[in-house]
Write a protein that holds these residues in place. Structure first.
Motif, PDB file in Angstrom:
ATOM      1  N   VAL A 102       3.756  20.631  47.859  1.00 55.74           N
ATOM      2  CA  VAL A 102       5.060  19.969  47.630  1.00 55.74           C
ATOM      3  C   VAL A 102       5.665  20.221  46.073  1.00 55.74           C
ATOM      4  O   VAL A 102       6.711  20.040  45.735  1.00 55.74           O
ATOM      5  N   ASN A 103       5.216  21.436  45.476  1.00 56.45           N
ATOM      6  CA  ASN A 103       5.541  21.764  44.255  1.00 56.45           C
ATOM      7  C   ASN A 103       5.635  20.933  43.022  1.00 56.45           C
ATOM      8  O   ASN A 103       6.720  20.477  42.461  1.00 56.45           O
ATOM      9  N   PRO A 104       4.403  20.073  42.613  1.00 56.81           N
ATOM     10  CA  PRO A 104       4.623  18.739  41.546  1.00 56.81           C
ATOM     11  C   PRO A 104       4.931  19.419  40.272  1.00 56.81           C
ATOM     12  O   PRO A 104       5.491  18.602  39.700  1.00 56.81           O
ATOM     13  N   SER A 105       4.651  20.593  40.025  1.00 56.54           N
ATOM     14  CA  SER A 105       5.054  21.060  38.710  1.00 56.54           C
ATOM     15  C   SER A 105       6.542  20.976  38.546  1.00 56.54           C
ATOM     16  O   SER A 105       7.224  20.676  37.505  1.00 56.54           O
ATOM     17  N   ARG A 106       7.392  21.268  39.507  1.00 54.57           N
ATOM     18  CA  ARG A 106       8.949  21.308  39.501  1.00 54.57           C
ATOM     19  C   ARG A 106       8.937  19.764  39.164  1.00 54.57           C
ATOM     20  O   ARG A 106      10.285  19.460  38.549  1.00 54.57           O
ATOM     21  N   ILE A 107       8.663  18.871  39.849  1.00 56.71           N
ATOM     22  CA  ILE A 107       8.872  17.344  39.608  1.00 56.71           C
ATOM     23  C   ILE A 107       8.705  16.935  38.428  1.00 56.71           C
ATOM     24  O   ILE A 107       9.401  16.476  37.760  1.00 56.71           O
ATOM     25  N   GLY A 108       7.575  17.396  37.723  1.00 56.87           N
ATOM     26  CA  GLY A 108       7.260  17.142  36.484  1.00 56.87           C
ATOM     27  C   GLY A 108       8.323  17.739  35.243  1.00 56.87           C
ATOM     28  O   GLY A 108       8.474  16.983  34.276  1.00 56.87           O
ATOM     29  N   TYR A 109       8.702  18.869  35.433  1.00 55.80           N
ATOM     30  CA  TYR A 109       9.479  19.663  34.806  1.00 55.80           C
ATOM     31  C   TYR A 109      11.087  19.015  34.660  1.00 55.80           C
ATOM     32  O   TYR A 109      11.595  18.668  33.877  1.00 55.80           O
ATOM     33  N   PRO A 148       9.659  21.548  49.760  1.00 51.50           N
ATOM     34  CA  PRO A 148       8.087  21.817  49.462  1.00 51.50           C
ATOM     35  C   PRO A 148       8.041  23.411  49.140  1.00 51.50           C
ATOM     36  O   PRO A 148       8.773  24.343  49.886  1.00 51.50           O
ATOM     37  N   ARG A 149       6.962  24.003  48.432  1.00 52.84           N
ATOM     38  CA  ARG A 149       6.955  25.415  48.108  1.00 52.84           C
ATOM     39  C   ARG A 149       6.339  26.135  49.357  1.00 52.84           C
ATOM     40  O   ARG A 149       6.814  27.191  49.776  1.00 52.84           O
ATOM     41  N   GLY A 150       5.591  25.499  50.323  1.00 55.55           N
ATOM     42  CA  GLY A 150       5.271  26.026  51.723  1.00 55.55           C
ATOM     43  C   GLY A 150       3.831  25.450  52.055  1.00 55.55           C
ATOM     44  O   GLY A 150       3.433  24.202  51.521  1.00 55.55           O
ATOM     45  N   ILE A 151       3.125  26.000  53.123  1.00 55.98           N
ATOM     46  CA  ILE A 151       1.905  25.561  53.539  1.00 55.98           C
ATOM     47  C   ILE A 151       0.828  26.531  53.015  1.00 55.98           C
ATOM     48  O   ILE A 151       0.853  27.700  53.458  1.00 55.98           O
ATOM     49  N   ALA A 152      -0.365  25.983  52.810  1.00 56.78           N
ATOM     50  CA  ALA A 152      -1.485  26.787  52.631  1.00 56.78           C
ATOM     51  C   ALA A 152      -2.504  26.567  53.618  1.00 56.78           C
ATOM     52  O   ALA A 152      -3.079  25.470  53.917  1.00 56.78           O
ATOM     53  N   PHE A 183      14.853  32.895  44.849  1.00 55.15           N
ATOM     54  CA  PHE A 183      13.849  32.201  45.481  1.00 55.15           C
ATOM     55  C   PHE A 183      12.624  32.066  44.529  1.00 55.15           C
ATOM     56  O   PHE A 183      12.031  30.955  44.192  1.00 55.15           O
ATOM     57  N   ARG A 184      12.373  33.429  43.888  1.00 58.24           N
ATOM     58  CA  ARG A 184      11.134  33.310  42.876  1.00 58.24           C
ATOM     59  C   ARG A 184      11.527  32.334  41.529  1.00 58.24           C
ATOM     60  O   ARG A 184      10.501  31.583  41.309  1.00 58.24           O
ATOM     61  N   HIS A 185      12.589  32.272  41.260  1.00 59.44           N
ATOM     62  CA  HIS A 185      13.171  31.682  40.157  1.00 59.44           C
ATOM     63  C   HIS A 185      12.956  30.065  40.269  1.00 59.44           C
ATOM     64  O   HIS A 185      12.564  29.180  39.347  1.00 59.44           O
ATOM     65  N   ARG A 186      13.252  29.757  41.544  1.00 57.89           N
ATOM     66  CA  ARG A 186      13.626  28.602  41.762  1.00 57.89           C
ATOM     67  C   ARG A 186      11.938  27.685  42.019  1.00 57.89           C
ATOM     68  O   ARG A 186      11.853  26.653  41.505  1.00 57.89           O
ATOM     69  N   PHE A 187      11.215  28.591  42.515  1.00 57.81           N
ATOM     70  CA  PHE A 187       9.728  27.991  43.029  1.00 57.81           C
ATOM     71  C   PHE A 187       8.617  28.389  42.130  1.00 57.81           C
ATOM     72  O   PHE A 187       7.690  27.847  42.140  1.00 57.81           O
ATOM     73  N   ARG A 188       8.824  29.224  41.092  1.00 58.54           N
ATOM     74  CA  ARG A 188       7.824  29.455  40.172  1.00 58.54           C
ATOM     75  C   ARG A 188       7.558  28.521  39.467  1.00 58.54           C
ATOM     76  O   ARG A 188       8.212  27.566  38.810  1.00 58.54           O
ATOM     77  N   GLU A 189       6.215  28.309  39.227  1.00 59.58           N
ATOM     78  CA  GLU A 189       5.665  26.944  38.784  1.00 59.58           C
ATOM     79  C   GLU A 189       5.531  27.328  37.138  1.00 59.58           C
ATOM     80  O   GLU A 189       5.721  26.367  36.516  1.00 59.58           O
ATOM     81  N   GLU A 190       5.219  28.236  36.773  1.00 57.33           N
ATOM     82  CA  GLU A 190       4.860  28.513  35.347  1.00 57.33           C
ATOM     83  C   GLU A 190       5.919  29.547  34.773  1.00 57.33           C
ATOM     84  O   GLU A 190       6.042  30.606  35.790  1.00 57.33           O
TER      85      GLU A 190
END
Length: 388
Positions: free
Chosen positions: A234-241, A266-270, A381-388
């Motif tokens: 669910v990409n929690p890093s984005r939520i924290g940011y 969400p980022r996707g499914i593992a 897409f990369r810019h939007r979902f990159r975590e770090e």
């Protein structure tokens, strides 16, 4: 206000979601800080720290899970942002996940496994709004396809007196009543792990009889499961940011336009072994789909898939579309784009290299296909979902 804001982080580190939030907060303060961080590891259900009542700080980011914690934060009078969303009407701005696309991703993943029976395993209604919404949206999706969604949510009656063994036996008994093969979405990884354990007790084979997908993608917990558990990131890093960014605005005196902000998708499914199945009675179609999923990134074409089948091209094409709801070509493209999105979000590979590694003849064509299906460019897409 001080030159360097003093920020309290009341976020647990026991699960990947909380750790992801902290990574996002860290990234924000590295880019826009510095901040002086007040943080000590604790659990989600721990009481509010004693020092918080008289703390001379500037703002609070918290996973509020109890009325006691909420009251203590509100009594400080400090700007605060909730990143849990467990208590409706809390009076604090909340930033969290949008559960509708999460439910849709889980449902589509199970459908792509060829499953036609579905169930949801969650927690008692009213315990957590996010988990209630995941159940509601998943059930609605199943019903919109004309199917019944079976649910197990436990009991509100005596939740604290039910032991682990008793609960596992209850879930196992429920699992035995389900038609199989069945695809189950669980509200989070903890419940997913319980379902997999209950499957063993019920002597049900995962993933052939029961396929399970959960939410949060805690790699430690998911890989401790037997078999390893598929889960949605669910990409929690984005939520924290974003929560840190909102807190900074509150500290500066700016008022939020919305009390609730839902971030998605969400980022996707593992995808791990708990959903590594193709529940398709048509063996030739199942073989064709598995060939696509194993070799799509190698640049195969529709003709390569058809050449392996005994049926006529039109018959195979018609059967694949009937089962998956899309053509052979569309399934090849879907598998390639899924792999491309993973590489974009988790690696530093160039667009050209990603195109080559996902079966596209050239980067330009890859970008065209990506934009058509994702409504954005690979770089965006990369810019939007990159975590770090």
């Amino acid at each position: 206000m001080r030159k360097i804001p003093h920020i309290a982080l009341l976020i647990e580190t026991s699960r990947e979601y909380g750790r992801g939030l902290l990574r996002g907060v860290a990234r924000y303060q590295q880019e826009h800080g510095p901040w002086s961080i007040f943080f000590e590891p604790h659990g989600l259900d721990d009481p509010p720290p004693e020092w918080l009542r008289d703390w001379d700080g500037d703002g609070i980011l918290a996973r509020v899970n109890s009325g006691r914690m909420a009251n203590t934060i509100l009594e400080t009078g400090l700007p605060a942002v909730d990143v849990r969303g467990a208590l409706p009407g809390l009076g604090l701005p909340f930033i969290g996940v949008d559960n509708r696309p999460i439910a849709h991703l889980a449902f589509q993943h199970l459908v792509d496994c060829g499953l036609r029976n579905f169930a949801f395993c969650g927690t008692p209604r009213g315990e957590n709004p996010n988990q209630d919404l995941r159940c509601q949206y998943f059930v609605e999706l199943v019903q919109s396809e004309g199917s019944e969604c079976f649910t197990w949510l436990g009991s509100n009656t005596h939740p604290t007196t039910t032991t682990w063994e008793e609960q596992q036996q209850q879930i196992a008994s429920w699992l035995r009543t389900l038609p199989n093969p069945v695809g189950i979405m669980t509200c989070h990884d903890d419940r997913g792990q319980q379902v997999l354990d209950a499957c063993r007790r019920a002597e049900l084979v995962v993933p052939d009889e029961v396929a399970v997908v959960s939410v949060d993608n805690d790699p430690y917990l998911c890989n401790l499961c037997t078999p390893p558990l598929s889960s949605i990131d669910v990409n929690p890093s984005r939520i924290g940011y974003e929560s840190a960014a909102l807190l900074a605005k509150l500290i500066s005196g700016e008022k939020p336009k919305l009390s609730t902000v839902l971030l998605g998708p969400p980022r996707g499914i593992a995808a791990r072994r708990s959903t590594d199945t193709l529940a398709i009675d048509d063996l030739e179609v199942a073989a064709a789909i598995r060939f696509i999923r194993e070799h799509a990134v190698e640049g195969i074409r529709v003709s390569d898939v058809i050449a392996r089948a005994d049926r006529s091209p039109s018959t195979l094409e018609r059967r694949v579309k009937s089962i998956l709801g899309r053509t052979i070509k569309a399934e090849i493209t879907r598998v390639r784009l899924a792999r491309a999105k993973l590489l974009l979000s988790e690696t530093e590979l160039s667009i050209a290299k990603i195109a080559a590694r996902t079966g596209f003849a050239e980067a330009k064509y890859f970008c065209e296909v990506f934009r058509k299906h994702e409504s954005t460019t690979p770089t965006e897409f990369r810019h939007r979902f990159r975590e770090e």
